[in-house]
Design a protein around this motif. Structure first.
Motif: not given
Length: 572
Positions: A47-48, A86, A263
């Motif tokens: 994830d981020a 997330h 995302l």
């Protein structure tokens, strides 16, 4: 147990799918732990924040499960989860499964009106929500609802920023000592997750699924699209909190030991970058998302679409197996352009939160088409058996005859949550689910979709209930009567139009409708994007509003455009 969740399928039928190996007969956390033990350092989430392996994820899951247990969360308790795509959403899913609790995920961006409805009807005892996400402060908003939600004991605030007063910081719960945690080991046929579908009702429907229905029935759906049985790398363009997104934690991780590529907010740029960088084997989205990605490719290339360079490089083209598109009908031009751009099979998925799933598979690069309706593929009894029923008598229709699509199988949910009227309306005495969709099975057993009995607008893969929007618009001071209908749209599939009879000569505007709906707690994705003002609503011979006539009028009339399109919503 906070709310009664009973199984409407005959018990002997449910157990038969365990006996024949169709369902794994393990709870989701036990399945996940087995995958973790098989490959300790395999990447579970991308994830981020970067990569998170199965072992690190499991430690965080146990920490959160310990913290939730200390807050008083018990087996059978319903806990809401409103988080973006997330790792925290994945951790929450698995922690609740390990406790034997029932997760009630719903996407970020859902308005307070809908959130209150979901949490109240499910008698949720807690909710985990984002402190802040893209300007929305869900944790604070949900805490403000506490006075009208007597069952709600805790609001847990997740993510960066200061947790609102009166909420419990998720970070605190994640710092607990997991060494003494013992998983609950719930019955695999008990409820694990509640899927939310707006459907055609004035209020969103909630559908309870067991561990076996998720990992077994829905797990078999994805298994049929993994030809070499290697753990998949699934890029989810849709929210994990959507019905389509239930193929994330329970299926991709727990059942198949794969990797989730997430995302936290869909944009075509971010999606294209993720495809190029992370080499997914499967991409799950809705046709509108892919159309936006293809349009972005067109905008950055001087070449026509037919001569467009592929999105993927040679290595990605070797690993990318399927682009799986659901939530709305997939048109032939979009499928063909996507197959060329991504260099993989494009799969048309027909499915819903209510318990139906059928797809076109990997036999051809693009889904087959014909003039008789949308081709949905051949039903898989390891997922859901599908029959066609007469709309009046409900008797089974011979092959080739058009009727209502009904489904029953390993992925069939337990029941609707807090809605015995929906159980009575949409479930038969022997457990079949009535979809409200019209179709037929041809001589080869292939399902074709030809229409809908239920009135629902599908915008960008998300279901919008016209009845829900109409109900809120009728309280507008300048509206005497209103009917909402869907109008065709190239990009979004459909957009919602409000056909309004004004009160006392005061003609409302789209802006005023949007402001009113926002004040009523309805999220922006459900706001009308077209406005038709009429002196009177046309009526059918039966005295009901003639929606077909209104759609025809909208096609011919000059209509007001919305100043800005609402954000894209997930598949349900």
């Amino acid at each position: 147990m906070t709310v009664e969740l009973h199984d409407l399928l005959p018990a002997e039928l449910r157990r038969s799918w365990v006996v024949d190996g169709t369902c794994p007969d393990l709870d989701l956390y036990s399945l996940f732990r087995a995958r973790q033990i098989m490959d300790l350092h395999h990447t579970a989430v991308l994830d981020a924040k970067g990569k998170l392996c199965y072992t690190a994820l499991d430690r965080k899951v146990r920490c959160l499960a310990t913290g939730l247990r200390d807050l008083g969360i018990r087996p059978g308790d319903v806990v809401g989860v409103q988080l973006p795509n997330h790792r925290n959403a994945v951790i929450a899913d698995l922690a609740l499964a390990a406790l034997g609790a029932v997760a009630l995920p719903f996407p970020v961006g859902r308005g307070s009106l809908e959130a209150e409805c979901l949490l109240r009807r499910a008698e949720a005892v807690a909710v985990i929500a984002a402190t802040e996400h893209r300007g929305a402060h869900h944790a604070a908003e949900l805490h403000a609802l506490s006075p009208v939600l007597p069952a709600l004991r805790h609001v847990i605030a997740a993510g960066p920023g200061t947790a609102p007063e009166g909420t419990v910081p998720l970070a605190t719960l994640l710092r607990g000592d997991p060494s003494g945690f013992v998983p609950a080991r719930p019955d695999p046929d008990s409820a694990a997750r509640i899927l939310v579908s707006s459907g055609s009702e004035a209020e969103p429907k909630m559908v309870a699924y067991s561990h076996n229905a998720l990992a077994g029935g829905r797990g078999n759906f994805l298994a049929s699209l993994i030809p070499d049985r290697t753990p998949p790398r699934c890029l989810f363009l849709v929210p994990l909190a959507s019905a389509f997104g239930s193929n994330g934690t329970a299926v991709t991780l727990a059942r198949h030991g794969g990797t989730l590529i997430l995302l936290d907010h869909f944009t075509p740029e971010a999606a294209l970058a993720a495809v190029a960088e992370h080499e997914p084997t499967h991409i799950l989205g809705v046709p509108t998302m892919v159309r936006m990605m293809l349009e972005r490719l067109d905008a950055t290339s001087e070449k026509p679409a037919a001569d467009r360079k592929p999105v993927t490089g040679e290595r990605q083209r070797e690993t990318l197996t399927a682009l799986i598109l659901g939530g709305a009908p997939l048109d032939e031009p979009t499928a063909a352009a996507a197959a060329q751009a991504f260099g993989c099979h494009v799969v048309n998925l027909y499915g819903s939160a209510d318990g139906v799933n059928c797809h076109t598979g990997l036999d051809s690069t693009t889904p087959p088409t014909d003039d008789a309706g949308v081709v949905a593929g051949r039903p898989d009894p390891r997922v859901a058996e599908i029959r066609i029923a007469d709309t009046d008598t409900h008797a089974e229709v011979p092959d080739g005859g058009i009727g209502e699509i009904v489904a029953r199988g390993p992925m069939t949910p337990l029941c609707y949550v807090g809605a015995p009227d929906l159980d009575a309306r949409y479930r038969t005495p022997d457990g079949w689910v009535r979809t409200g969709d019209l179709g037929f099975l041809d001589e080869d057993g292939t399902l074709h979709i030809v229409g809908r009995l239920k009135d629902v607008v599908i915008r960008g893969g998300a279901n919008i209930s016209p009845a829900e929007v109409e109900r809120e618009l009728r309280s507008h001071p300048h509206i005497r009567d209103v009917v909402c209908v869907g109008v065709p749209d190239h990009l979004m599939g459909e957009r919602l139009a409000a056909c309004v009879v004004p009160r006392s000569g005061e003609v409302p505007t789209l802006d005023s409708l949007g402001q009113h709906l926002t004040q009523r707690g309805l999220e922006q994705r459900k706001h009308p994007e077209r406005l038709l003002v009429v002196a009177e609503l046309p009526l059918t011979p039966a005295g009901k509003p003639d929606r077909a006539a209104l759609r025809e009028h909208l096609a011919q009339a000059s209509v007001h455009e919305a100043p800005a399109a609402p954000s894209l919503a997930p598949a349900g």
